[in-house]
Design a protein around this motif. Structure first.
Motif, PDB file in Angstrom:
ATOM      1  N   ARG A 148       0.855  -1.187   0.000  1.00  8.40           N
ATOM      2  CA  ARG A 148       0.000   0.000   0.000  1.00  8.40           C
ATOM      3  C   ARG A 148       0.886   1.231   0.000  1.00  8.40           C
ATOM      4  O   ARG A 148       1.906   1.269   0.664  1.00  8.40           O
ATOM      5  N   LEU A 149       0.454   2.232  -0.735  1.00  3.19           N
ATOM      6  CA  LEU A 149       1.168   3.499  -0.810  1.00  3.19           C
ATOM      7  C   LEU A 149       0.211   4.585  -0.346  1.00  3.19           C
ATOM      8  O   LEU A 149      -0.857   4.761  -0.940  1.00  3.19           O
ATOM      9  N   VAL A 150       0.532   5.250   0.732  1.00  4.81           N
ATOM     10  CA  VAL A 150      -0.296   6.277   1.347  1.00  4.81           C
ATOM     11  C   VAL A 150      -1.710   5.728   1.626  1.00  4.81           C
ATOM     12  O   VAL A 150      -2.702   6.417   1.441  1.00  4.81           O
ATOM     13  N   GLY A 151      -1.769   4.473   2.037  1.00  2.00           N
ATOM     14  CA  GLY A 151      -3.035   3.865   2.411  1.00  2.00           C
ATOM     15  C   GLY A 151      -3.839   3.247   1.289  1.00  2.00           C
ATOM     16  O   GLY A 151      -4.862   2.625   1.539  1.00  2.00           O
ATOM     17  N   PHE A 152      -3.398   3.411   0.058  1.00  4.19           N
ATOM     18  CA  PHE A 152      -4.142   2.878  -1.086  1.00  4.19           C
ATOM     19  C   PHE A 152      -3.350   1.745  -1.742  1.00  4.19           C
ATOM     20  O   PHE A 152      -2.130   1.816  -1.857  1.00  4.19           O
ATOM     21  N   SER A 153      -4.075   0.737  -2.207  1.00  4.30           N
ATOM     22  CA  SER A 153      -3.420  -0.367  -2.917  1.00  4.30           C
ATOM     23  C   SER A 153      -2.919   0.121  -4.274  1.00  4.30           C
ATOM     24  O   SER A 153      -3.364   1.150  -4.797  1.00  4.30           O
ATOM     25  N   LEU A 154      -2.017  -0.652  -4.835  1.00  7.60           N
ATOM     26  CA  LEU A 154      -1.504  -0.286  -6.163  1.00  7.60           C
ATOM     27  C   LEU A 154      -2.598  -0.358  -7.225  1.00  7.60           C
ATOM     28  O   LEU A 154      -2.574   0.409  -8.193  1.00  7.60           O
ATOM     29  N   ALA A 155      -3.567  -1.254  -7.046  1.00  9.40           N
ATOM     30  CA  ALA A 155      -4.689  -1.317  -7.990  1.00  9.40           C
ATOM     31  C   ALA A 155      -5.489  -0.018  -7.952  1.00  9.40           C
ATOM     32  O   ALA A 155      -5.915   0.496  -8.993  1.00  9.40           O
ATOM     33  N   THR A 156      -5.678   0.533  -6.758  1.00 10.55           N
ATOM     34  CA  THR A 156      -6.392   1.806  -6.634  1.00 10.55           C
ATOM     35  C   THR A 156      -5.601   2.929  -7.299  1.00 10.55           C
ATOM     36  O   THR A 156      -6.177   3.776  -8.001  1.00 10.55           O
ATOM     37  N   TRP A 157      -4.293   2.935  -7.092  1.00 13.55           N
ATOM     38  CA  TRP A 157      -3.454   3.941  -7.752  1.00 13.55           C
ATOM     39  C   TRP A 157      -3.507   3.771  -9.263  1.00 13.55           C
ATOM     40  O   TRP A 157      -3.463   4.753 -10.008  1.00 13.55           O
ATOM     41  N   ASN A 158      -3.610   2.526  -9.721  1.00 12.78           N
ATOM     42  CA  ASN A 158      -3.682   2.287 -11.159  1.00 12.78           C
ATOM     43  C   ASN A 158      -5.000   2.794 -11.738  1.00 12.78           C
ATOM     44  O   ASN A 158      -5.039   3.273 -12.872  1.00 12.78           O
ATOM     45  N   VAL A 159      -6.079   2.699 -10.968  1.00 12.00           N
ATOM     46  CA  VAL A 159      -7.351   3.281 -11.419  1.00 12.00           C
ATOM     47  C   VAL A 159      -7.158   4.774 -11.657  1.00 12.00           C
ATOM     48  O   VAL A 159      -7.560   5.319 -12.692  1.00 12.00           O
ATOM     49  N   ALA A 160      -6.522   5.448 -10.701  1.00 12.75           N
ATOM     50  CA  ALA A 160      -6.296   6.896 -10.824  1.00 12.75           C
ATOM     51  C   ALA A 160      -5.385   7.217 -12.008  1.00 12.75           C
ATOM     52  O   ALA A 160      -5.673   8.120 -12.806  1.00 12.75           O
ATOM     53  N   ALA A 161      -4.290   6.464 -12.131  1.00 13.23           N
ATOM     54  CA  ALA A 161      -3.329   6.736 -13.207  1.00 13.23           C
ATOM     55  C   ALA A 161      -3.959   6.524 -14.582  1.00 13.23           C
ATOM     56  O   ALA A 161      -3.806   7.363 -15.480  1.00 13.23           O
ATOM     57  N   THR A 162      -4.678   5.420 -14.753  1.00  9.64           N
ATOM     58  CA  THR A 162      -5.270   5.155 -16.067  1.00  9.64           C
ATOM     59  C   THR A 162      -6.424   6.106 -16.366  1.00  9.64           C
ATOM     60  O   THR A 162      -6.666   6.416 -17.532  1.00  9.64           O
TER      61      THR A 162
END
Length: 179
Positions: A142-156
């Motif tokens: 987790r990065l800053v409380g969010f999973s990498l999948a969640t970060w990938n949702v934001a990035a994409t």
């Protein structure tokens, strides 16, 4: 005036595509770096990377074509559209993975279990030691409380919005009607 407008259109389209390329490249580089640091990706994590492997080179080709080919060439729009489709797929895959993490739906069977040779205890024990057991419904990092999948949702989502801004779909449709 028309020349100024087309120059501004070129610059804003290139800037949006270049920003999308940088965001997408950074997201993939971050995922690979985290894996290199020792965090094993799950099956869904690996699936989410596939559209990046197509979308990044396609987007780079679109930027290069925009720079080298004459203005008004369809190649740039086709390449940008293909990259956009690729990152929309990446968005859908990431959203699916977040749903699995939060228990909204089940992930693939391969995410929580592996097929093992059960013919002997020794073969089974040897495979257990060599096979990483990575679950798709529990984030390994987790990065800053969010999973990498969640970060990938934001990035994409950001990449898709930038590409849609640079993708002149109305110009393509107008040219198709004129032809």
């Amino acid at each position: 005036m028309t020349t100024l407008r087309s120059a501004f259109s070129f610059v804003s389209r290139c800037n949006a595509s270049l920003a999308a390329l940088l965001v997408a490249g950074s997201a993939l580089a971050a995922a690979l770096t985290i894996q290199w640091a020792g965090y094993e990706p799950c099956e869904l994590c690996l699936r989410q990377r596939l559209p990046y492997y197509f979308g990044l080179p396609t987007l780079a080709a679109a930027l290069l074509a925009d720079r080298l080919l004459p203005a008004g060439t369809r190649v740039v729009s086709i390449l940008t559209g293909a990259a956009l489709a690729s990152f929309l797929l990446a968005f859908a895959l990431a959203l699916h993975h977040v749903g699995v993490e939060h228990g909204f739906w089940e992930g693939p069977v391969r995410c929580v279990s592996r097929a093992f040779d059960m013919s002997s205890l020794d073969a089974f024990a040897a495979q257990i030691g060599r096979t990483p057991m990575v679950s798709c419904n529990v984030p390994s990092y987790r990065l800053v409380g969010f999973s990498l999948a969640t970060w990938n949702v934001a990035a994409t989502a950001v990449v898709s919005i930038l590409l849609f801004q640079g993708f002149d779909v109305f110009r393509i449709l107008k040219k198709s009607k004129d032809s």
